[in-house]
Design a protein around this motif. Structure first.
Motif, PDB file in Angstrom:
ATOM      1  N   ALA A 161       0.848  -1.137   0.100  1.00  0.00           N
ATOM      2  CA  ALA A 161      -0.084  -0.065  -0.125  1.00  0.00           C
ATOM      3  C   ALA A 161       0.993   1.370  -0.006  1.00  0.00           C
ATOM      4  O   ALA A 161       0.364   2.315  -0.329  1.00  0.00           O
ATOM      5  N   SER A 162       1.949   1.313   0.413  1.00  0.00           N
ATOM      6  CA  SER A 162       3.001   2.285   0.486  1.00  0.00           C
ATOM      7  C   SER A 162       3.332   2.650  -0.655  1.00  0.00           C
ATOM      8  O   SER A 162       3.643   4.030  -1.303  1.00  0.00           O
ATOM      9  N   LYS A 195       3.705   6.195   5.236  1.00  0.00           N
ATOM     10  CA  LYS A 195       2.655   7.173   5.127  1.00  0.00           C
ATOM     11  C   LYS A 195       3.159   8.517   4.363  1.00  0.00           C
ATOM     12  O   LYS A 195       3.581   9.322   4.903  1.00  0.00           O
ATOM     13  N   PHE A 196       3.339   8.325   3.048  1.00  0.00           N
ATOM     14  CA  PHE A 196       4.032   9.211   2.257  1.00  0.00           C
ATOM     15  C   PHE A 196       2.943  10.668   1.899  1.00  0.00           C
ATOM     16  O   PHE A 196       2.743  10.701   0.832  1.00  0.00           O
ATOM     17  N   THR A 197       2.723  11.190   2.903  1.00  0.00           N
ATOM     18  CA  THR A 197       1.780  12.307   2.862  1.00  0.00           C
ATOM     19  C   THR A 197       2.256  13.175   4.115  1.00  0.00           C
ATOM     20  O   THR A 197       2.845  12.672   4.950  1.00  0.00           O
ATOM     21  N   LEU A 207      14.116  11.099   3.074  1.00  0.00           N
ATOM     22  CA  LEU A 207      13.182  11.814   3.777  1.00  0.00           C
ATOM     23  C   LEU A 207      12.597  11.043   4.733  1.00  0.00           C
ATOM     24  O   LEU A 207      12.499   9.687   4.678  1.00  0.00           O
ATOM     25  N   ARG A 208      12.580  11.475   5.932  1.00  0.00           N
ATOM     26  CA  ARG A 208      12.038  10.821   7.314  1.00  0.00           C
ATOM     27  C   ARG A 208      10.395  10.884   7.225  1.00  0.00           C
ATOM     28  O   ARG A 208       9.715  11.706   6.931  1.00  0.00           O
ATOM     29  N   VAL A 209       9.920   9.653   7.471  1.00  0.00           N
ATOM     30  CA  VAL A 209       8.495   9.623   7.164  1.00  0.00           C
ATOM     31  C   VAL A 209       7.915   8.820   8.259  1.00  0.00           C
ATOM     32  O   VAL A 209       8.542   7.831   8.957  1.00  0.00           O
ATOM     33  N   GLN A 210       6.682   8.979   8.421  1.00  0.00           N
ATOM     34  CA  GLN A 210       5.821   8.219   9.380  1.00  0.00           C
ATOM     35  C   GLN A 210       5.300   6.814   8.766  1.00  0.00           C
ATOM     36  O   GLN A 210       5.155   6.747   7.528  1.00  0.00           O
ATOM     37  N   VAL A 211       5.575   5.864   9.677  1.00  0.00           N
ATOM     38  CA  VAL A 211       4.994   4.697   9.107  1.00  0.00           C
ATOM     39  C   VAL A 211       3.813   4.053   9.991  1.00  0.00           C
ATOM     40  O   VAL A 211       4.059   3.921  11.283  1.00  0.00           O
ATOM     41  N   GLY A 212       2.915   3.329   9.366  1.00  0.00           N
ATOM     42  CA  GLY A 212       1.778   2.657  10.214  1.00  0.00           C
ATOM     43  C   GLY A 212       1.781   1.291   9.972  1.00  0.00           C
ATOM     44  O   GLY A 212       2.605   0.620   9.264  1.00  0.00           O
ATOM     45  N   GLU A 240       7.307  18.245   1.846  1.00  0.00           N
ATOM     46  CA  GLU A 240       5.971  18.316   1.789  1.00  0.00           C
ATOM     47  C   GLU A 240       5.118  17.515   0.800  1.00  0.00           C
ATOM     48  O   GLU A 240       5.532  17.716  -0.366  1.00  0.00           O
ATOM     49  N   LYS A 241       4.208  16.890   1.245  1.00  0.00           N
ATOM     50  CA  LYS A 241       3.227  16.224  -0.056  1.00  0.00           C
ATOM     51  C   LYS A 241       2.010  16.283   0.483  1.00  0.00           C
ATOM     52  O   LYS A 241       1.496  15.599   1.545  1.00  0.00           O
ATOM     53  N   LYS A 242       0.831  16.927   0.031  1.00  0.00           N
ATOM     54  CA  LYS A 242      -0.309  17.343   0.552  1.00  0.00           C
ATOM     55  C   LYS A 242      -1.193  16.082   0.604  1.00  0.00           C
ATOM     56  O   LYS A 242      -1.894  15.716   1.353  1.00  0.00           O
ATOM     57  N   ASP A 243      -1.109  15.144  -0.259  1.00  0.00           N
ATOM     58  CA  ASP A 243      -1.804  13.821  -0.452  1.00  0.00           C
ATOM     59  C   ASP A 243      -1.060  13.047  -1.363  1.00  0.00           C
ATOM     60  O   ASP A 243       0.136  12.983  -1.795  1.00  0.00           O
TER      61      ASP A 243
END
Length: 337
Positions: A124-125, A277-279, A256-261, A298-301
């Protein structure tokens, strides 16, 4: 989203779902050899540069191709050695998968090669990774719920069973699936609109001074680390699994430091499947020419293009081949010297 038309045979193949597996202005002067501006997916025009590298189009080539961006999902473990086709990629994104391992999303547009792989499954990433390029994914398949989300996002994909896929009997499954991208591209008929630029491209001379940084260690959750060394004309991946002479020619490494779920399911070995979570926004570390410039991404959606900035304003990536590391903000780490 650009129009995509598949042959009936390809549609049948693509429906076989697999379970989760592991230039300048025009001039009338006869001496002006600058390429014409190209049509862009959004209807505007951009100078004749390649969308995934920002490099200028040369000769009689066109930045508007008769195929979409192809993204091959590739294994990135010891078992994948030797990986094929990375030297032809315009750009590579490295993402976290289950078990603390990583997988590659190799982007192809300017140069469509023959065999690439080993080809593995989608996550899904990948929705946030491939959507800005209107890309078509080349994959072994995916878990059912991932297939559903990929389809809902309107992302086309080709998987095993479609033209161009084959197994290499000299390798062990599941690390023996390869795809001939020339054959895959031949099965796609679409408008030849140039995709939007994936990154905010700029020139070498405008790159900020930053600080010296000639070695990079990008550590993902679970312990996998990708090591880079700047060697004067680019960055060398010190622990690549690519075949000798087939390594990715990285001019820039963008971390890029990203959030992961949690993707909400387990892989066949019982490991929770993570979802990048690439937003939103986060820390960006842009390595180029043996220097580091710190900033924010930054990536809005999921479908939005990526923007970069520093306290001084917009940050551009020098045109060239870029490797993007999506390192978890919480459990990953980046060191350099």
């Amino acid at each position: 989203m650009r129009r995509l038309r598949l042959s009936a045979a390809v549609l049948v193949s693509a429906s076989l779902l697999l379970a989760g597996c592991g230039g300048g202005d025009d001039s009338s002067s006869s001496g002006d050899t600058t390429p014409d501006a190209q049509k862009v997916a959004g209807g505007s025009t951009l100078d004749s540069t390649w969308p995934l590298t920002g490099l200028p189009v040369s000769g009689d080539a066109s930045a508007s191709q008769d195929h979409p961006v192809l993204v091959a999902k590739m294994d990135n473990t010891y078992s994948s050695a030797p990986q094929l086709g990375l030297s032809h990629a315009d750009m590579v994104v490295e993402e976290l998968v289950e078990g603390g391992l990583t997988r590659l999303a190799a982007f192809y547009y300017q140069d469509i090669p023959g065999d690439v792989g080993p080809v593995r499954s989608m996550r899904a990433s990948d929705i946030g990774i491939v959507s800005p390029a209107d890309a078509t994914v080349v994959t072994s398949g995916a878990a059912g719920r991932t297939i559903a989300r990929i389809k809902d996002a309107g992302i086309p994909f080709f998987q095993e069973g479609a033209k161009g896929f084959h197994r290499d009997s000299s390798r062990s499954a599941p690390y023996n699936l390869f795809a001939n991208l020339t054959d895959v591209a031949a099965g796609i008929d679409q408008d030849d609109a140039r995709p939007d630029d994936y990154l905010p491209w700029g020139s070498e001379k405008d790159f900020p001074k930053g600080q010296p940084a000639k070695t990079i260690a990008a550590t993902f959750s679970g312990g996998h680390t990708t090591n880079w060394t700047y060697q004067g004309d680019g960055y060398v991946n010190e622990n690549t699994y690519a075949a000798k002479g087939d390594e990715f020619p990285a001019d820039t490494v963008l971390v890029l430091r990203v959030q992961v779920g949690d993707a909400g399911y387990l892989d066949p070995a019982g490991n929770p499947v993570p979802e990048t979570k690439f937003t939103g926004k986060g820390q960006a570390l842009l390595f180029h020419g043996g220097r580091l410039v710190r900033g924010t991404w930054e990536k809005k959606d999921l479908t939005s293009n990526l923007t970069l900035s520093t306290a001084a304003g917009k940050l551009d990536v020098p045109a060239g081949h870029t490797w993007i590391e999506l390192v978890p903000a919480a459990n990953g780490n980046v060191t350099f010297k």
